[in-house]
Design an enzyme around this catalytic site. Structure first.
Site, short mmCIF file in Angstrom:
data_model
loop_
_atom_site.label_atom_id
_atom_site.label_comp_id
_atom_site.label_asym_id
_atom_site.label_seq_id
_atom_site.Cartn_x
_atom_site.Cartn_y
_atom_site.Cartn_z
CD GLU A 360 -3.17 0.78 2.13
OE1 GLU A 360 -4.18 0.14 1.78
OE2 GLU A 360 -3.01 1.22 3.28
CG HIS A 391 7.39 -29.06 4.35
ND1 HIS A 391 7.95 -30.27 3.98
CD2 HIS A 391 8.07 -28.64 5.45
CE1 HIS A 391 8.91 -30.58 4.84
NE2 HIS A 391 9.00 -29.61 5.74
CE LYS A 516 -12.21 3.45 0.18
NZ LYS A 516 -11.84 4.02 1.49
#
Length: 567
Positions: A360, A391, A516
């Protein structure tokens, strides 16, 4: 008018570009043979040890990077940040998260006013409230003491505090202080997250902390209203004042919501969300869980790195070195990602926090003056604690794409375990991998070595490791609240250094706004369709088709009554 001066136009940048060719001809196997180089590529502060000898860099590379820092006026930019200059130019704000952990007698100004006394005023209020809460003097609507806390926030109001909480949970001192208490976080607007956050909790013994600077954040306020309904449906409307508090500056909306403004804790517009864990955003819920003295140690750890960052020479400055190397890897060697690999399960939430903090902050395409950049900035950050990650995705790191790695180790485990008769302790087993993986990435394994081991010919190419994959190792002496604060501050400043060098604004986040805005349009359309039966309109054909398909199924929550999670 926007200036056209970009860091990539400087001689220092061009010198590094020219230097890449020499580095491309060199393998880390050869660089690691130089013991003097390896010794020089270290830095230490208060027992924190950085070894960056496995970076694809030489002494000459570092000198060129230090000169780039001079050309970018890095020292001046650091001073401007600490001095309260409005370096967040697009929002006309100071950037003063360092003030949140400054000593009480320090002077740090914004708009000519020393902000440190106000910061300490909020901290003193948190200390007093948390002591009242933890002592059992603060009781709920039915007279019972409150032992559970749900912190409602999103983004920086969630990821930073969650990282610190996860790291403290198994610290012996913090764990002892938190006995009999629970701290949970509610961030996602997905009702599943609501259900998980209150599962097996009793409203009678639960306090909800609503974290929203403006008290208008859509997801946070919907979640807050949902938990308010959970409390009111069980305890009645008057219970809100005893079971909900706020971290906000909008006291009018706090009071309108039903929370007593006296139980609202402030923070300031010079604190960005992703840098807010040292404000009431993190300090309040963490103090309720662990007690203010432990959280103060965390703040002191962060402050110690602030001092180191501001005063140490670049050659021995851990955040500066990390930032310079990231710029080298991204902008010159062309590596687009960074793996954050803490060999400590206590740091399981560190990578997600740094992912937001980094991406950000530095995911920008224009300079601070608004000029389009001709080079890449920012990295794709991801990670998982060792040895779990080995793994999972290490296969790609070893034999696929080249991804620079940050290995973070701890000398002294929070929870030492040794079984009599075992070759090593559990922590030594973990750290065996911490020390081995950087060498595996750097050296690799050649076909010649495989032939000498009698590996079948048809498997040689499959078992060859090219090596020459950069990493760095950061070794912490332990993982108490103090070191957790130090680790946070190191990465905060490292990310700022990258932005300062690239000439971007690491402290705004306009990229989150468009989505948004579009979501608001969709929300209105969903309401019109659900409540009034209106057809989907005003969208492109793909989105309209998806919305129509979604609306074709009967909703699981009828809109004519309140529905709460079934937990």
């Amino acid at each position: 008018m926007a200036s056209s001066a970009l860091i990539c136009d400087t001689e220092q940048w061009k010198g590094l570009q020219a230097h890449v060719g020499a580095i491309q001809k060199t393998h880390l196997r050869d660089l690691m043979d130089d013991a003097e180089r390896c010794k020089a590529m270290t830095a230490e502060y208060e027992g924190i040890f950085l070894d960056y000898s496995r970076q694809r860099a030489t002494g000459e590379t570092m000198e060129k990077l230090f000169k780039l820092a001079e050309a970018a006026k890095l020292k001046e930019k650091i001073e401007k940040m600490f001095s309260g200059d409005k370096i967040n130019s697009t929002e006309n704000r100071s950037v003063l998260h360092v003030a949140l952990r400054a000593p009480r007698d320090e002077v740090i100004k914004s708009d000519g006013v020393n902000v440190v006394p106000e910061v300490w005023g909020v901290k003193d209020k948190i200390k007093q409230f948390s002591e009242t809460f933890r002592s059992g003097s603060w009781v709920g609507a039915t007279g019972k003491a409150l032992t559970n806390v749900v912190s409602v926030g999103i983004g920086g109001s969630f990821l930073g505090p969650l990282f610190v909480h996860a790291a403290l949970q198994t610290d012996p001192e913090a764990a002892e202080s938190a006995k009999g208490r629970q701290l949970r976080f509610l961030a996602n607007v997905d009702p599943v997250d609501v259900a998980r956050s209150i599962k097996d909790l009793d409203p009678e013994t639960t306090l909800v902390v609503v974290v929203s600077k403006t008290f208008t954040t859509a997801e946070t306020m919907l979640n807050a209203r949902t938990l308010k309904e959970w409390i009111v449906s069980s305890l009645g409307p008057d219970a809100v004042a005893k079971h909900m508090i706020a971290v906000s500056t909008n006291l009018e909306l706090v009071e309108k919501f039903g929370i007593d403004p006296k139980n609202a804790f402030a923070f300031w517009d010079w604190v960005g969300g992703r840098y807010s864990v040292c404000s009431a955003v993190g300090v309040l819920p963490l103090s309720l869980q662990y007690g203010f003295p432990i959280v103060q140690k965390f703040l002191e750890g962060a402050a110690s790195i602030d001092k180191h960052f501001r005063s140490s020479s670049f050659e021995k400055n851990i955040p500066v070195l990390l930032g310079l190397l990231s710029v080298w890897n991204v902008s010159f060697l062309g590596y687009p990602a960074r793996a954050i690999l803490p060999y400590s399960q206590a740091l399981e939430k560190f990578a997600p926090h740094i992912q937001q903090l980094s991406m950000e902050s530095n995911g920008k395409g224009v300079s601070i003056d608004g000029v389009q950049l001709s080079f890449e900035t920012g990295e794709i950050d991801f990670g998982e604690p060792g040895t779990n990650g080995q793994h999972s995705f290490y296969q790609l790191i070893h034999q696929g794409r080249v991804i620079p790695c940050d290995f973070i180790g701890v000398v002294k485990s929070q929870q030492p375990v040794y079984l009599k008769g075992e070759i090593v302790s559990n922590h030594d087993e973990l750290m065996s991998n911490f020390f081995a993986q950087p060498d595996a990435l750097a050296y690799g394994k050649t076909p010649e070595q495989l032939h000498s081991e009698k590996v079948p010919e048809h498997l040689i190419s499959h078992k060859t490791f090219q090596g020459n994959r950069p990493s760095l190792s950061l070794l912490l002496p332990s993982l108490s609240a103090y070191e957790i604060g130090q680790l946070l501050s190191i990465y905060e400043h490292r990310i700022a250094v990258q932005g300062f060098l690239w000439g971007i604004n690491s402290f705004d986040q306009w990229g989150v706004e468009l989505g948004k805005s579009l979501a608001s349009q969709v929300r209105k359309s969903l309401h019109a369709s659900r409540m009034e039966g209106k057809p989907v309109q005003g969208f492109n054909s793909s989105t309209a088709s998806l919305l129509t398909r979604y609306l074709a199924v009967e909703p699981s929550t009828p809109y004519n009554t309140t529905t709460m999670p079934k937990v």
